[in-house]
Design an enzyme around this catalytic site. Structure first.
Site, PDB file in Angstrom:
ATOM      1  N   CYS A 168      51.029  77.649  34.088  1.00  0.00           N
ATOM      2  CA  CYS A 168      51.765  78.903  33.853  1.00  0.00           C
ATOM      3  C   CYS A 168      52.189  79.005  32.380  1.00  0.00           C
ATOM      4  CB  CYS A 168      52.954  79.003  34.805  1.00  0.00           C
ATOM      5  SG  CYS A 168      53.637  80.689  34.903  1.00  0.00           S
ATOM      6  N   GLU A 174      50.375  73.558  41.905  1.00  0.00           N
ATOM      7  CA  GLU A 174      51.224  72.562  42.580  1.00  0.00           C
ATOM      8  C   GLU A 174      51.721  73.025  43.944  1.00  0.00           C
ATOM      9  OE1 GLU A 174      54.134  74.710  39.671  1.00  0.00           O
ATOM     10  OE2 GLU A 174      51.998  74.222  39.817  1.00  0.00           O
ATOM     11  N   HIS A 197      50.063  78.554  39.656  1.00  0.00           N
ATOM     12  CA  HIS A 197      50.801  77.337  40.002  1.00  0.00           C
ATOM     13  C   HIS A 197      50.043  76.540  41.073  1.00  0.00           C
ATOM     14  CE1 HIS A 197      54.630  78.084  37.860  1.00  0.00           C
ATOM     15  NE2 HIS A 197      54.290  79.352  38.010  1.00  0.00           N
TER      16      HIS A 197
END
Length: 533
Positions: A381, A509, A507
């Site tokens: 990001c 994750e 993102h």
């Protein structure tokens, strides 16, 4: 439909979310379909506008909901794909009830906490249960028993218990059993008081999850059983995990938690086969080697601010049969003392997301160090925007290139606000949020890492690469390897002739799991191992 409610007592941060997620893991491995939910008593509509120092990480769901970080545990520990229905705050509940009142839905009646607020809470619990098609709904209530703001939720659960019927609801209370060193013994009184408070409200827990640093002997278990009105077998020890949070389901299974829950809820299921989970834990606990990764962020002192990133690195390291030795670096330190002091000798550099200009120059220094030293780099990001700014300044010669977020007057706005964000004035839930598709360029590192031509990833941002600089930067070796399907938004960048330099606007994750490491993290760790060797 069976319902499990998870409450907490004595102190906060006991790990209710981890206990709920771990139970979900065990029940899923018994062949049951599980869905999890978080009820948060704070008045914010969602945590999207809250400072990470206040609240920790904001976890983004596939539908764009900004939620509590516990939902990250839920998705990592189970097969759930959650939506905004799974995270309910007091702010949402009151907002709905007041909107109903303004429309006249209550036909002029006085609007009160009971029944209107509690009815709305029950409606949301029931709706999720019905819409999910699950066998069991596990609902965690945020905060601590006795908090004023949490009382409507506990009262709603008391009412819900009666409506759902005997044998369909279980209350699991997570509590602290502290060890007093001077006395040399564990103390049960805090748990007794916490349970007494719950019983005043009308809730009797059927299970106690006892957070403790010392093992519970039989005398302590019997005392908790007697004073808290639960069977001895329902007093479950939850000590600190030795190596990793992923040991928690195995520890709770050893205590017989899932057996007892299934018995109370009349669920006839086979014993769970946890062999795959155990294999993952073994890879985490006994890695063959380790690799040093620097995480350069602005909320480094708060563990929960980058929770999903740290967990994704753990998953990826296990997938590569190694351990991730994290070097946590405050970006502001790099601004004052230079990148080499902190990053020399690491095998990889990761720059996570964030908002505001504090620490950005330190992150830019980290990206430059990784580019010039040919150290593997992963930007997430803001990390992608940082890498773009660094390349524009130091390779393309665009002096003072920047993002308009940090410098509205920059002569070279290589990062600028998204077109649809220009007229947005409200802060809450107004960013580009949720799952969006990304198309990868052929023969790119991104395509190689993912092993497929496109992917769906979760976003949370307002600023984006400025396409006016594309041609100029590409001539210098800047590679745009992933875009939106229409080609207007940049989602992934790389650098030519670098062993492994990848940064994404999304993102990743938020989609990594213990036995399903995300391709970007898995590829990053593999590159770091190669660089280290």
């Amino acid at each position: 439909m069976k319902y499990i409610f998870v409450t907490g007592g004595v102190v906060s941060s006991l790990g209710k979310g981890l206990a709920a997620a771990s139970l979900g893991t065990l029940l899923e491995h018994r062949g049951l379909k599980v869905v999890l939910q978080k009820l948060d008593p704070y008045l914010n509509v969602d945590p999207g506008t809250m400072n990470p120092f206040q609240h920790g990480e904001v976890y983004v769901l596939a539908d764009g909901a900004e939620t509590d970080l516990d939902l990250g545990h839920y998705e990592r520990f189970t097969n759930c794909v959650l939506t905004r229905e799974n995270n309910v705050t007091s702010g949402q509940v009151y907002e709905t009830v007041l909107a109903n009142e303004r429309r006249g839905d209550y036909l002029g009646k006085t609007v009160q906490v009971i029944p209107h607020i509690t009815d709305e809470i029950k409606r949301r619990i029931r709706a999720l249960g019905e819409n999910s098609g699950a066998d069991i709904l596990i609902t965690e209530i945020g905060g601590t028993t006795g908090d004023i703001e949490g009382l409507p939720f506990l009262e709603a659960i008391r009412q819900f218990q009666l409506e759902a019927g005997h044998g369909n609801v279980l209350v699991m209370h997570v509590t602290l059993v502290p060890y007093i060193k001077a006395a040399g013994e564990l103390k049960t009184k805090p748990t007794q008081q916490s349970v007494a408070k719950l019983r005043e409200i009308g809730l009797q827990p059927q299970v106690l999850i006892c957070r403790t640093e010392n093992p519970l002997d039989l005398d302590v278990r019997q005392k908790l059983s007697l004073y808290c009105n639960v069977p001895v077998e329902a007093v479950i020890e939850a000590g600190d995990v030795e190596h990793t949070i992923y040991e928690s389901p195995l520890n709770l299974q050893a205590e017989g938690l899932d057996d007892y829950v299934c018995r109370i809820l009349n669920l006839n299921t086979p014993e769970p086969d946890m062999s795959d989970w155990k294999k993952f834990v073994q890879r985490v606990v006994n890695p063959k080697k380790s690799v040093r990764i620097a995480v350069v962020g602005k909320y480094i002192e708060l563990q929960d601010a980058y929770k999903s990133i740290y967990e994704s690195l753990t998953h990826a390291a296990a997938a590569n049969d190694c351990a991730a030795d994290l070097v946590l670096v405050d970006a502001e330190d790099l601004e004052n003392e230079g990148a080499e002091k902190y990053l020399q000798g690491v095998a990889g550099v990761l720059v996570p997301g964030g908002f505001g200009d504090r620490g950005t120059e330190g992150k830019i220094a980290a990206a430059r160090f990784a580019r010039e030293s040919r150290t593997p780099f992963l930007g997430l990001c803001l990390g992608m925007q940082i890498a773009t700014i660094e390349f524009a300044r130091n390779v393309c010669g665009l002096d003072h290139a920047n993002s308009t977020e940090f410098d509205p007057q920059t002569p070279h706005p290589v990062i600028h606000i998204l077109e649809e964000q220009r007229d947005v004035t409200t802060k809450g839930a107004s960013m580009r949020l949720g799952t969006c598709p990304t198309i990868f360029s052929k023969n790119s590192l991104a395509h190689q890492v993912y092993g497929r031509p496109e992917a769906n990833e979760r976003h949370r941002h307002r600023y984006e690469f400025n396409m006016a600089y594309r041609e100029q930067m590409e001539k210098k070796g800047f590679v745009i390897s992933g875009t939106s399907p229409d080609g207007t938004l940049v989602e992934l960048i790389e650098i030519k002739n670098h062993p492994w330099f990848l940064a994404c606007q999304f993102h990743p994750e938020f989609q990594s799991k213990p036995n399903g490491s995300h391709p970007l993290f898995k590829g990053f760790i593999a590159a770091c191992l190669a660089h280290q060797d």
